[in-house]
Design a protein around this motif. Structure first.
Motif, PDB file in Angstrom:
ATOM      1  N   LEU A   1     -10.679   0.352   4.508  1.00 34.52           N
ATOM      2  CA  LEU A   1     -10.934   1.230   3.372  1.00 34.52           C
ATOM      3  C   LEU A   1     -10.239   2.578   3.570  1.00 34.52           C
ATOM      4  N   ARG A   2     -10.210   3.078   4.812  1.00 36.12           N
ATOM      5  CA  ARG A   2      -9.502   4.337   5.062  1.00 36.12           C
ATOM      6  C   ARG A   2      -8.003   4.180   4.792  1.00 36.12           C
ATOM      7  N   ARG A   3      -7.431   3.075   5.204  1.00 38.72           N
ATOM      8  CA  ARG A   3      -6.009   2.841   4.952  1.00 38.72           C
ATOM      9  C   ARG A   3      -5.734   2.709   3.461  1.00 38.72           C
ATOM     10  N   PHE A   4      -6.663   2.073   2.732  1.00 39.35           N
ATOM     11  CA  PHE A   4      -6.523   1.942   1.282  1.00 39.35           C
ATOM     12  C   PHE A   4      -6.558   3.314   0.617  1.00 39.35           C
ATOM     13  N   VAL A   5      -7.503   4.169   1.035  1.00 38.77           N
ATOM     14  CA  VAL A   5      -7.602   5.516   0.476  1.00 38.77           C
ATOM     15  C   VAL A   5      -6.307   6.282   0.714  1.00 38.77           C
ATOM     16  N   ALA A   6      -5.787   6.236   1.942  1.00 38.23           N
ATOM     17  CA  ALA A   6      -4.567   6.972   2.269  1.00 38.23           C
ATOM     18  C   ALA A   6      -3.370   6.444   1.479  1.00 38.23           C
ATOM     19  N   TRP A   7      -3.267   5.126   1.362  1.00 35.59           N
ATOM     20  CA  TRP A   7      -2.134   4.532   0.621  1.00 35.59           C
ATOM     21  C   TRP A   7      -2.203   4.914  -0.852  1.00 35.59           C
ATOM     22  N   MET A   8      -3.396   4.802  -1.433  1.00 38.73           N
ATOM     23  CA  MET A   8      -3.543   5.103  -2.857  1.00 38.73           C
ATOM     24  C   MET A   8      -3.247   6.569  -3.137  1.00 38.73           C
ATOM     25  N   ALA A   9      -3.737   7.465  -2.284  1.00 37.87           N
ATOM     26  CA  ALA A   9      -3.470   8.890  -2.482  1.00 37.87           C
ATOM     27  C   ALA A   9      -1.969   9.165  -2.471  1.00 37.87           C
ATOM     28  N   ALA A  10      -1.253   8.530  -1.547  1.00 40.95           N
ATOM     29  CA  ALA A  10       0.197   8.734  -1.477  1.00 40.95           C
ATOM     30  C   ALA A  10       0.894   8.145  -2.694  1.00 40.95           C
ATOM     31  N   TYR A  11       0.384   7.028  -3.213  1.00 42.05           N
ATOM     32  CA  TYR A  11       1.047   6.358  -4.341  1.00 42.05           C
ATOM     33  C   TYR A  11       0.860   7.135  -5.637  1.00 42.05           C
ATOM     34  N   VAL A  12      -0.360   7.594  -5.912  1.00 49.11           N
ATOM     35  CA  VAL A  12      -0.629   8.267  -7.191  1.00 49.11           C
ATOM     36  C   VAL A  12      -0.463   9.779  -7.083  1.00 49.11           C
ATOM     37  N   LEU A  13      -0.063  10.274  -5.906  1.00 48.40           N
ATOM     38  CA  LEU A  13       0.139  11.696  -5.655  1.00 48.40           C
ATOM     39  C   LEU A  13      -1.133  12.496  -5.915  1.00 48.40           C
ATOM     40  N   ALA A  14      -2.240  12.008  -5.376  1.00 43.73           N
ATOM     41  CA  ALA A  14      -3.520  12.696  -5.482  1.00 43.73           C
ATOM     42  C   ALA A  14      -3.923  13.203  -4.105  1.00 43.73           C
TER      43      ALA A  14
END
Length: 723
Positions: free
Chosen positions: A78-91
């Motif tokens: 879940l931590r890796r998912f959060v980090a990946w998503m933040a980088a993808y959507v620029l949040a």
């Protein structure tokens, strides 16, 4: 020790782990939920993974961590998912992480009440209402404010008054609610040969315990839900958890019935209508692995599953899966990403799959399963277009003579009919007959929608509402305001005049305010307590009404206007879905589309029942210009309280726009909603070839322009809405 906080900071803050922290400092590891100081506050955060080869900051400059909370830690996946998503959507990563942490409270146990020592119901000088509250608490069981008020038959103000008087004391509430495990071997409905073949393929994907994506499509009423329920059964046999995402939680009522019929019990449910305590308990049960199956809205994607073995996205084409505010993301796409981090299969389900998903199938990235026929021998409905140029409604009405006649015949046979219009309220526009003034929202570039039943004019974008005035605010003419165009309330009024004996039900988001209301409506229709249903897009999704044989679309052209890239695709999906409500049992179904453009490719595809050919033509139209899914889009939405500030910032971004092979920037230009909630809005659109990574381009672009105080630049990667 880096700790990520649920705020829009660019990354985690470092804290010192003191010797006295509980548990022992050596046991504090990434994923632990901790309490830390931030300025003069104490806030909850998550111990984050340290960056590789980063020098530790000087310990003397660090504030100490306060405590490790008794909360299930956030797993690495879940931590890796959060980090990946933040980088993808620029949040900011903290804002993404907050969606997985919002139910965690440092003082969750404070939510209950017990009688204070010596506070007895028979005490003198107590009001009758206070005495009833204390009588309820004589059993010694702590209750929440709402539960205690309900049990005593009093208002919550009485509870607060007792607490303020010292007659109640705060107490912990039980933080456990056992979920009965679904039985994968509970006898379910018999599957057709095509269903059984598709179910076997999904079971194999679950058993492989690896990442994969499968599109499960099929005609409306083909039994796709029963197929993926078998995949859930396979996950249960593997002792793994399963998540089902629905675009509208109102759809959950009939879905829950089908789930219970297959597994004997209900699953855990996750949506915004749950009380805070129920959300907290459900969250902990999921984290402990005691809630094997969860069905929910897009926010369920961030739940702390310890062993997620399957993700199903039902109605994957629905734009409701796109979150447009806060962290902007598409839950369908992020579900695929989370499945990859969890090493689990993802199943995307739709009778009208999105062109993005179809393109992934054609590229070999997704597997494909199809159910070509309706279950149980039911036939697909016949679809016909009513040309409103040749068959206009009577003056002042909106239902054409052929549609009125068809409804009358359907009701005479004792069958049910549905009228569909994707527009809430009574009328979308109110204007003055004397001077032409149009009633507009003062905070948005939008007309006020009349809601006649509530005697209101309301903006559907910001919620601004005013009573319907008796005189025109521009010229002062009395009783000169008139409604222009139909909404579902006006169609209901017309239907009541035409069919006074028909039992009518309106299904719209402002009349069905939650899953319970939707369940009552569905039960009334299934029990044949309703003859004529009038609804907005909420009636198009997933419902099974076996006695409904006629669907009339009041304005089939409604979604085709404007410059939206996906206008035709969305219209054909929506109308095909609503058409699929007709004739799902023995009686054949009929669908009538009122349109001024029966020759339009969307109408032709619906009448012919050939969505595959329509999508192929749509794909060929987008491919040469590298429009999605054959290219990438990212939008910058500039907003500010003053138009001049928005224009200046948008202009600066336009001058700093990136350039290079395979990319072009469109704009700046006023957004179609150029004012929203009092903020002036401008848009820029980055369009690139598919092989271009847009995130580095966007970061460099944004770094070149300073954003003044009060202004904002929102980033929407893979935009769905262009308003």
């Amino acid at each position: 020790m880096p700790v990520l906080l649920p705020y829009p900071f660019p990354g985690p803050f470092d804290y010192l782990v003191p010797e006295g922290v509980d548990p022992h400092p050596g046991d504090v590891v990434p994923g632990d939920v901790v309490l830390v100081p931030l300025n003069r506050r104490e806030v909850v955060g998550v111990v984050w993974d340290p960056p590789e080869e980063a020098a530790p900051p000087p310990a003397a400059r660090l504030k100490p961590l306060i405590a490790v909370l008794d909360t299930p830690p956030m797993r690495e996946a879940l931590r890796r998912f959060v980090a990946w998503m933040a980088a993808y959507v620029l949040a900011p990563p903290g804002e993404v992480m907050a969606m997985a942490l919002r139910v965690v409270e440092r003082d969750a146990a404070r939510a209950g009440w017990l009688a204070a020592p010596g506070a007895a119901p028979e005490a003198a000088r107590l009001t009758d209402t206070r005495r009833r509250v204390l009588s309820v608490l004589t059993d010694g069981v702590a209750r929440s404010t709402a539960d205690l008020a309900r049990a005593a038959g009093v208002g919550t103000g009485v509870i607060r008054g007792l607490a303020a008087s010292g007659l109640l004391v705060a107490a912990g509430l039980p933080e456990s609610r056992p979920f009965i495990p679904p039985d994968p071997d509970h006898p379910g409905p018999a599957l057709s040969a095509a269903q059984a073949e598709a179910a076997a393929a999904l079971r194999a994907a679950v058993a492989a315990r690896g990442f994969s994506v499968t599109l499960l499509d099929g005609v409306t009423g083909s039994g796709k839900t029963e197929v993926y329920l078998e995949a859930i059964a396979a996950a249960l046999r593997e002792r793994r958890q399963a998540l089902v995402l629905l675009p509208e939680i109102a759809l959950s009522s009939q879905w829950l019935e089908r789930f219970a019929a297959r597994f004997g019990v209900a699953p855990a449910v996750w949506h915004s209508d749950l009380s805070p305590r129920t959300r907290r308990i459900t969250w902990r049960e999921i984290a402990a692995g005691r809630a094997p199956v969860v069905v929910g809205a897009r926010s369920a994607l961030f739940l702390p599953f310890p062993d997620l073995g399957l993700i199903v996205v039902d109605e994957e084409h629905e734009t409701a899966f796109k979150q447009e505010e806060g962290v902007v993301y598409h839950a369908r796409d992020m579900a695929v990403v989370r499945a990859r981090f969890e090493q689990a299969p993802a199943v995307l389900v739709s009778a009208t799959p999105s062109l993005e998903t179809v393109a992934n199938v054609e590229a070999g990235r997704y597997a494909h399963l199809t159910l070509p026929q309706r279950h149980g021998g039911a036939a697909l409905p016949s679809v016909a277009a009513i040309d409103l140029r040749a068959n206009p409604p009577e003056r002042g009405r909106f239902l054409s003579p052929p549609l009125v006649a068809a409804i009358g015949e359907t009701l005479a046979r004792g069958e049910q009919a549905m009228l569909f219009l994707n527009r809430r309220g009574y009328a979308p526009l109110t204007l003055c007959r004397a001077c032409g003034h149009r009633m507009a929202c003062p905070h948005c570039t939008a007309w006020l929608v009349e809601h006649r039943a509530r005697r209101l004019l309301q903006c559907h974008h910001c919620g601004h509402a005013v009573p319907i005035p008796e005189t025109c605010p521009a010229c002062g003419a009395a009783h000169s305001l008139t409604a222009v165009g139909p909404g579902v309330e006006r169609i209901t009024e017309e239907a009541a005049a035409l069919f006074p004996d028909a039992r009518r039900l309106v299904m719209a988001s402002d009349t069905m305010t939650g899953p319970d209301a939707a369940a009552r409506a569905a039960a009334a229709i299934s029990d044949r307590l309703v003859d004529l249903i009038i609804g907005t897009q909420i009636v198009a999704k997933g419902w099974h009404f076996p006695h409904l044989t006629l669907v009339g679309v009041v304005d089939a052209d409604l979604g085709l206007g404007g410059g939206d890239l996906r206008a035709a695709e969305r219209t054909v999906q929506l109308l095909h879905q609503v058409a699929g409500r007709a004739g799902r049992a023995e009686a054949p179904g009929i669908v009538l589309l009122q349109t001024f453009s029966p020759e339009h490719p969307v109408m032709a595809a619906l009448v012919a029942g050939d969505l595959t050919a329509f999508l192929a033509r749509e794909a060929e139209a987008r491919r040469p210009g590298f429009w999605p899914p054959y290219g990438r889009l990212a939008a910058l939405i500039v907003s500010a309280p003053e138009a001049s500030v928005a224009d200046a910032l948008a202009g600066a971004l336009g001058r700093a726009a990136p350039s290079g092979p395979g990319m072009v920037v469109l704009g700046p230009a006023p957004a179609p909603l150029s004012v929203l909630r009092g903020r002036h809005r401008r848009r820029l659109l980055l369009k690139t070839r598919r092989e271009v990574a847009v995130q580095p381009v966007l970061r460099a672009w944004l770094a070149r322009v300073a954003v003044p105080r009060g202004a904002r630049v929102e980033v929407d990667v893979d935009p769905v809405s262009f308003l």
